[in-house]
Design a protein around this motif. Structure first.
Motif, PDB file in Angstrom:
ATOM      1  N   UNK A  50      27.463  36.308  42.837  1.00  0.00           N
ATOM      2  CA  UNK A  50      28.643  35.805  42.122  1.00  0.00           C
ATOM      3  C   UNK A  50      29.815  36.774  42.158  1.00  0.00           C
ATOM      4  N   UNK A  51      29.645  37.916  42.803  1.00  0.00           N
ATOM      5  CA  UNK A  51      30.734  38.889  42.936  1.00  0.00           C
ATOM      6  C   UNK A  51      31.953  38.270  43.622  1.00  0.00           C
ATOM      7  N   UNK A  52      31.759  37.158  44.335  1.00  0.00           N
ATOM      8  CA  UNK A  52      32.879  36.500  45.015  1.00  0.00           C
ATOM      9  C   UNK A  52      33.950  36.017  44.046  1.00  0.00           C
ATOM     10  N   UNK A  53      33.671  36.015  42.738  1.00  0.00           N
ATOM     11  CA  UNK A  53      34.666  35.603  41.742  1.00  0.00           C
ATOM     12  C   UNK A  53      35.935  36.439  41.874  1.00  0.00           C
ATOM     13  N   UNK A  54      35.781  37.736  42.057  1.00  0.00           N
ATOM     14  CA  UNK A  54      36.946  38.610  42.130  1.00  0.00           C
ATOM     15  C   UNK A  54      37.768  38.320  43.380  1.00  0.00           C
ATOM     16  N   UNK A 101      37.894  43.031  37.085  1.00  0.00           N
ATOM     17  CA  UNK A 101      37.947  41.665  36.564  1.00  0.00           C
ATOM     18  C   UNK A 101      36.756  41.440  35.635  1.00  0.00           C
ATOM     19  N   UNK A 102      36.998  40.806  34.493  1.00  0.00           N
ATOM     20  CA  UNK A 102      35.950  40.479  33.530  1.00  0.00           C
ATOM     21  C   UNK A 102      35.781  38.966  33.483  1.00  0.00           C
ATOM     22  N   UNK A 103      34.517  38.507  33.512  1.00  0.00           N
ATOM     23  CA  UNK A 103      34.241  37.073  33.445  1.00  0.00           C
ATOM     24  C   UNK A 103      32.840  36.871  32.887  1.00  0.00           C
ATOM     25  N   UNK A 104      32.481  35.610  32.661  1.00  0.00           N
ATOM     26  CA  UNK A 104      31.125  35.243  32.264  1.00  0.00           C
ATOM     27  C   UNK A 104      30.839  33.864  32.823  1.00  0.00           C
TER      28      UNK A 104
END
Length: 456
Positions: A348-352, A170-173
């Protein structure tokens, strides 16, 4: 005093309307996909031996966008006037046969289509990949629980649950909610880190294509702390931030940290301690130089920073409260962020995990086939549907909306087809609460021309 009311007669449902569309927002999202050459990408890359393969793949993705979580659910595309605005659909039985014709190579082709589609969507939907100076690539996997052994590849996984394993990249910012750059279905008892470097490399390539010159940070949990995965990031000039297991070298490094080196931190919101599930709001962090993978040849060892977060344990009954003990959470990184910021970024790894939850609440609620490659193709289509819904949310000005919200507000809009002056119109409900957002999406989707489904 008795109040007299007119009796209310219950309406009688009659399923006989050919001009109603249950998912009136589908033409907008499919128009967005067409601006990114979705059908052309499918036609140019998908070589599955099946007639009209691009149209069938498009039907699967459209059905998932409309809420289908199994093959029968795609039948919603054949209701009322939906085929008129879709530009062609196929029966669920036909789509099931189509899925069963996939091989592993064809599934990889769908993955390539997804990455190219994201690359094409980037200029169509500005902001899809954000404008921040740092992009993160998250790796994680999950077990899709299944019952029985009739589905190929089913086995007990790392969490003692029987099913199939799906890995996601997963890619995010900071300003960009996540998109899925890669996914793969694996047997249920696979090790989480197997072939993670392969997915990481392709995600890095895509991130650098859409955001050249931007710093990339790779994150993962301890199951992905392998020499291959770390080098997949480091050898491509990326930062990494990966949880490390409690190896003897890690324990020794933590015990050598001076007591004065610990820095107190307090979280704006309580976070979950991964080992106990407890909510914590304060902790301490420290770091020390570290060499990872010392059992490997010297050229494969990684010199990095070991960042450690510690939280006070709750004293068990009978223990002296003056004796303090801690739980430690360590990760390795090569970033130049300070200790506190490095810890914040890593958490912030919890985003995935939110992405996984959305998929499981939507198209990944089921893996519909007994054939492994058919289920792998289903996952690949689910990833494309997720990314199209994310692009639609950006175009509509609802960038933080989740997939179920997007489906409810922008896709499942009841509509009625009408024709005037050789043009086709979709009449939607008056006072629809999200009409403004849908109009923004429609404007973006038709910037170059109307979607094929709306051609007169």
């Amino acid at each position: 005093m008795q109040v007299s009311h007119e009796p209310v007669t219950a309406p009688t449902p009659v399923f006989d309307e050919d001009h109603l569309v249950a998912a009136g927002g589908l033409p907008a999202i499919l128009g967005l996909a067409e601006q990114a050459d979705f059908i052309s990408l499918l036609a140019g890359r998908l070589t599955v031996d099946c007639p009209n393969a691009p149209l069938k793949a498009r039907s699967l993705v459209a059905g998932m966008l409309a809420g289908a979580d199994d093959i029968d659910g795609t039948g919603i595309l054949r209701t009322g006037g939906t085929p008129k605005v879709m530009g062609g659909v196929r029966a669920p039985s036909t789509l099931g046969t189509f899925l069963r014709s996939f091989t592993h190579g064809h599934v990889l082709q769908l993955g390539a289509v997804n990455r190219k589609l994201l690359e094409h969507l980037a200029p169509v939907v500005p902001g899809l990949f954000g404008a921040d100076p740092l992009i993160t690539v998250d790796l994680d996997d999950t077990i899709r629980e299944l019952h029985g052994y009739r589905k190929q590849g089913v086995a007990y996984g790392y969490n003692k649950v029987k099913g199939l394993n799906a890995i996601l990249a997963v890619v995010s910012s900071d300003s960009c909610p996540p998109v899925i750059t890669g996914a793969g279905l694996r047997r249920g008892n696979v090790k989480s880190g197997d072939h993670a470097a392969w997915h990481a490399t392709r995600s890095i390539t895509l991130a650098r294509t859409v955001r050249p010159g931007t710093q990339i940070l790779g994150r993962a949990d301890s199951a992905f702390c392998t020499c291959e995965t770390i080098h997949a990031f480091a050898d491509h000039g990326c930062w990494f931030s990966v949880t490390i297991p409690a190896w003897p070298t890690v324990t020794a490094a933590i015990s050598g940290i001076d007591e004065q080196a610990w820095t107190p931190i307090r979280y704006p919101h309580a976070v979950i301690e991964p080992e106990t599930g407890e909510l914590i709001s304060d902790a301490e962090v420290a770091e020390t130089p570290f060499t990872a993978f010392v059992s490997h040849p010297k050229d494969e060892q990684v010199s990095c920073r070991l960042v450690v977060r510690r939280v006070k344990r709750l004293n068990p009954a009978g223990q002296d409260p003056l004796v303090e003990s801690y739980r430690y959470h360590a990760f390795i990184t090569n970033s130049d962020l300070d200790t506190v910021e490095a810890d914040r970024r890593h958490r912030d790894h919890a985003i995935v995990e939110q992405v996984i939850a959305e998929l499981k609440a939507g198209p990944l609620a089921h893996l519909p086939s007994g054939r492994f490659t058919a289920n792998a193709a289903w996952l690949a289509c689910a990833v494309i549907a997720f990314n199209l819904s994310r692009a639609a949310a950006h175009a509509a000005g609802m960038s933080t909306a989740r997939m179920p919200t997007i489906t409810r507000r922008l896709i499942m809009i009841p509509a009625r087809i009408a024709h005037r002056a050789r043009r086709r119109y979709l009449h939607m409900p008056r006072r629809w609460p999200w009409a403004t957002q849908f109009t923004r999406l429609w404007t973006t989707a038709t910037a170059v021309g109307p979607p094929l489904a709306l051609a007169s």
